[in-house]
Design an enzyme around this catalytic site. Structure first.
Site, PDB file in Angstrom:
ATOM      1  N   SER A  71     -20.323  18.252  13.569  1.00 37.15           N
ATOM      2  CA  SER A  71     -21.457  17.553  14.177  1.00 37.15           C
ATOM      3  C   SER A  71     -21.216  17.315  15.657  1.00 37.15           C
ATOM      4  O   SER A  71     -20.096  17.114  16.089  1.00 37.15           O
ATOM      5  CB  SER A  71     -21.691  16.201  13.496  1.00 37.15           C
ATOM      6  OG  SER A  71     -22.758  15.540  14.163  1.00 37.15           O
ATOM      7  N   LYS A 122     -20.961  16.090   5.580  1.00 37.61           N
ATOM      8  CA  LYS A 122     -21.792  16.447   6.737  1.00 37.61           C
ATOM      9  C   LYS A 122     -23.279  16.296   6.381  1.00 37.61           C
ATOM     10  O   LYS A 122     -24.092  15.842   7.188  1.00 37.61           O
ATOM     11  CB  LYS A 122     -21.485  17.881   7.204  1.00 37.61           C
ATOM     12  CG  LYS A 122     -22.418  18.394   8.313  1.00 37.61           C
ATOM     13  CD  LYS A 122     -22.375  17.488   9.548  1.00 37.61           C
ATOM     14  CE  LYS A 122     -23.083  17.956  10.775  1.00 37.61           C
ATOM     15  NZ  LYS A 122     -24.322  18.638  10.754  1.00 37.61           N
ATOM     16  N   HIS A 148     -24.093  12.721   6.517  1.00 36.89           N
ATOM     17  CA  HIS A 148     -24.142  12.382   7.951  1.00 36.89           C
ATOM     18  C   HIS A 148     -25.527  12.728   8.500  1.00 36.89           C
ATOM     19  O   HIS A 148     -26.161  11.939   9.201  1.00 36.89           O
ATOM     20  CB  HIS A 148     -23.056  13.163   8.709  1.00 36.89           C
ATOM     21  CG  HIS A 148     -23.261  13.210  10.200  1.00 36.89           C
ATOM     22  ND1 HIS A 148     -24.206  14.027  10.798  1.00 36.89           N
ATOM     23  CD2 HIS A 148     -22.672  12.531  11.199  1.00 36.89           C
ATOM     24  CE1 HIS A 148     -24.178  13.835  12.099  1.00 36.89           C
ATOM     25  NE2 HIS A 148     -23.257  12.940  12.376  1.00 36.89           N
ATOM     26  N   ASN A 149     -26.002  13.912   8.176  1.00 39.94           N
ATOM     27  CA  ASN A 149     -27.314  14.327   8.685  1.00 39.94           C
ATOM     28  C   ASN A 149     -28.441  13.483   8.089  1.00 39.94           C
ATOM     29  O   ASN A 149     -29.414  13.167   8.768  1.00 39.94           O
ATOM     30  CB  ASN A 149     -27.566  15.804   8.380  1.00 39.94           C
ATOM     31  CG  ASN A 149     -26.874  16.710   9.385  1.00 39.94           C
ATOM     32  OD1 ASN A 149     -25.884  16.325   9.987  1.00 39.94           O
ATOM     33  ND2 ASN A 149     -27.396  17.909   9.560  1.00 39.94           N
ATOM     34  N   GLU A 191     -28.520  10.498   9.980  1.00 44.21           N
ATOM     35  CA  GLU A 191     -29.125  10.871  11.279  1.00 44.21           C
ATOM     36  C   GLU A 191     -30.667  10.849  11.172  1.00 44.21           C
ATOM     37  O   GLU A 191     -31.345  10.335  12.064  1.00 44.21           O
ATOM     38  CB  GLU A 191     -28.612  12.270  11.639  1.00 44.21           C
ATOM     39  CG  GLU A 191     -29.199  12.943  12.842  1.00 44.21           C
ATOM     40  CD  GLU A 191     -28.662  14.385  12.972  1.00 44.21           C
ATOM     41  OE1 GLU A 191     -27.440  14.581  13.005  1.00 44.21           O
ATOM     42  OE2 GLU A 191     -29.489  15.329  13.021  1.00 44.21           O
TER      43      GLU A 191
HETATM   44  C1  6PG Z   1     -25.279  17.573  14.126  1.00 44.06           C
HETATM   45  C2  6PG Z   1     -26.713  17.842  13.808  1.00 44.06           C
HETATM   46  C3  6PG Z   1     -26.913  19.313  13.642  1.00 44.06           C
HETATM   47  C4  6PG Z   1     -28.362  19.737  13.735  1.00 44.06           C
HETATM   48  C5  6PG Z   1     -29.167  19.274  12.580  1.00 44.06           C
HETATM   49  C6  6PG Z   1     -30.620  19.176  12.896  1.00 44.06           C
HETATM   50  O1  6PG Z   1     -24.709  16.806  13.383  1.00 44.06           O
HETATM   51  O2  6PG Z   1     -24.783  18.117  15.095  1.00 44.06           O
HETATM   52  O3  6PG Z   1     -27.080  17.199  12.655  1.00 44.06           O
HETATM   53  O4  6PG Z   1     -26.276  19.676  12.468  1.00 44.06           O
HETATM   54  O5  6PG Z   1     -28.912  19.316  14.923  1.00 44.06           O
HETATM   55  O6  6PG Z   1     -28.978  20.223  11.588  1.00 44.06           O
HETATM   56  O7  6PG Z   1     -31.229  19.037  11.701  1.00 44.06           O
HETATM   57  P1  6PG Z   1     -32.786  19.174  11.505  1.00 44.06           P
HETATM   58  O8  6PG Z   1     -33.211  20.457  12.166  1.00 44.06           O
HETATM   59  O9  6PG Z   1     -32.947  19.204  10.027  1.00 44.06           O
HETATM   60  O10 6PG Z   1     -33.366  17.976  12.180  1.00 44.06           O
END
Ligand code: 6PG
Length: 519
Positions: free
Chosen positions: A173, A227, A230-231, A234
């Site tokens: 990430s 991960k 984590h997302n 996010e």
């Molecule tokens: C990270 C982000 C990265 C990416 C996401 C965006 O941790 O660096 O999460 O993995 O920007 O996959 O996800 P979406 O396109 O689903 O918003």
């Protein structure tokens, strides 16, 4: 086709050998005790410490990151143009071994070879693995650094193990900048394989207070699972920020610049985080017309799947992951723009009495955001705990908070508190029951509730704020209304129920004589 791996040797800048160069040497089995690290190249011929396959932005930046840390990096891309571009533009940043065919690529890496593959998640990962296999030797390590589905990583882990190849599914990430400057890394798979790459990846990762934002997560697809969550977090974090922005705009008529100032102020307090910081930057940006860029961006949020997978896994595990799931649904609703535009014409719009905000109004939104954020993280960590138990992964939740403090998208001051919560000897059944978070949500509750109530009464959608407080209300309640659900289930399906006053399972003969029997 032959390798052109020596092409850029002469361009390498001379750098003093750092402590970590010795780590790299050890990782490569080179420069062991008694061998001066600087002799490494001449002793072993000329080999790369690590390979990076797939040189789109993330892959190229990871390769540059490793090279800048003095590791020798073999690089390969299916289309050689990307490799050439990387070497042309950044070849002087370190020691690269560019290859134009996959055989030359693998031959240029010291054995057992660690190879990071950075290709699109899904079928391309399997295709690249198939392509690599004939060129690998027993014990070589394939590291998938993409956003792969954890079940795919578990499958690859076992399938490759049968072939004598070690697999590490490593969530990474931090976006483009993180990949280059130091991301948060979540490697899972075989622990011994991780031990082999540890000196390299811990140097590549972001460092917070001298601690690398990288640690072994667990077996199989555990790294990609973590991960994924984590997302998911996010997604929730971003949705909560968007709702706070919407409230300031819709209730108080604030312009983007004024809202940017508020987020910048919030970033000095307990909300301090990368996402709050970049929210201020995005809101402040003006386009070529001089107007705030954000006002011209289409209100349709895209998604690649990790948030949805997080919600799907929560459903499978039976974890009430309401904040993240609402964030996924909010993106889905945003995506139905044409329908929303029709609905905006067909349905009456709320008449919101817009007025200038007081400081107390803004503080209330901040409190709602902070309390909702605590709920989102508490739910995410509950899911991680449930997954760990379900899959037998022995996840160390405090370690996850530790490696998310830097490098990654959800990095935040707040994660120090989660880290501390898991650092004690006592088990942590739920983060909302930890003093620090319990006190924070209780203190925020009046404002949180008032903000959600006001939003609902004015017709402003706040699905993540509202679902977070609904979860909080349900969570702290010793007795909810599910007794009635059980009664209904027993009525129409004889599903039975438990009683508060005595042990056992019971069924009432609803359609017969109404008597209760123990089953
Ligand atoms: C990270 C982000 C990265 C990416 C996401 C965006 O941790 O660096 O999460 O993995 O920007 O996959 O996800 P979406 O396109 O689903 O918003």
């Amino acid at each position: 086709m032959s390798s052109r791996r020596v092409a850029c040797r002469c361009r390498r800048k001379q750098r003093p050998r750092s402590r970590h160069s010795e780590a790299a040497s050890t990782a490569s089995g080179i420069g062991k005790a008694g061998t001066p690290p600087k002799n490494r190249v001449s002793l072993l011929g000329d080999l790369a410490d690590i390979g990076v396959l797939g040189l789109a932005t993330m892959g190229a930046n990871l390769a540059r990151n490793a090279a800048r840390k003095d590791f020798n990096v073999a690089v390969y891309n299916r289309h050689p143009g990307r490799t050439e571009e990387l070497i042309r533009e950044h070849g002087s940043e370190g020691r690269f071994f560019p290859a134009t065919d996959i055989g030359a690529f693998t031959r240029s890496i010291v054995r057992p070879r660690p190879i990071i593959i950075m290709v699109k998640a899904g079928k391309p990962v399997d295709e690249v693995i198939e392509e690599l296999l004939p060129h690998l030797d027993e014990g070589d390590i394939i590291i998938d650094g993409g956003n792969s589905l954890f079940t795919d990583s578990s499958r690859r882990f076992h399938a490759l193990k049968d072939k004598g190849i070690r697999f590490v599914g490593m969530g990474i990430s931090g976006g483009e900048e993180g990949a280059l400057e130091g991301p948060s890394m979540m490697p899972g798979g075989e622990r011994e394989a991780y031990a082999r790459i540890e000196p390299i990846v811990t140097r590549m990762a972001a460092q917070v207070d001298g601690t690398p934002c990288c640690t072994f997560i667990g077996p199989e697809g555990a790294g990609h699972y973590v991960k994924m969550v984590h997302n998911g977090i996010e997604y929730a974090d971003m949705q909560l920020i968007a709702e706070a922005y919407d409230l300031m705009k819709s209730l108080y008529g604030l312009e983007a610049e004024a809202i940017a100032d508020i987020f910048a102020e919030w970033n000095k307090g307990e909300l301090e985080s990368y996402l709050i910081e970049i929210t201020a930057a995005v809101l402040r940006k003006r386009d070529g017309t001089g107007k705030p860029l954000v006002d011209s961006i289409v209100d349709e949020a895209e998604q690649k799947g990790t948030g949805r997978w997080t919600a799907q896994s929560a459903l499978d595990l039976g974890v009430p992951l309401t904040s993240i799931t609402e964030a996924v649904f909010a993106r889905a609703l945003s995506g139905s723009r044409a329908l929303r535009l029709d609905a905006a014409k067909a349905l009456p719009q709320p008449a919101i009495p817009v007025r200038a905000p007081t400081q107390a109004d803004i503080d209330a939104i901040r409190d709602a955001l902070y309390a909702s954020k605590i709920v989102a993280y508490a739910q995410g960590f509950e899911q991680l705990s449930a997954a760990s138990a379900q899959f037998g992964w022995d996840l160390h939740l405090g370690d996850l908070a530790t490696i998310w403090r830097g490098g990654c998208i959800i990095r935040a001051r707040f994660l120090n508190r989660i880290r501390e919560a898991y650092s004690g000897l006592d088990p942590v059944p739920h983060l909302l029951l930890q003093d620090v978070f319990r006190e924070a949500v209780v203190a925020a509750e009046p404002n949180w509730r008032a903000v959600v109530a006001r939003a609902i009464s004015e017709g402003i959608p706040v699905p993540a704020f509202a679902s977070s407080i609904a979860y909080f209300d349900g969570f702290r309640r010793g007795r909810g209304p599910a007794n009635l659900l059980q009664g209904l289930r027993d009525y129409f399906g004889a599903h039975t129920y438990a009683r508060l006053d005595r042990p056992g399972r019971f069924h009432t003969r609803w359609g017969q004589d109404g008597s209760e029997i123990e089953v």
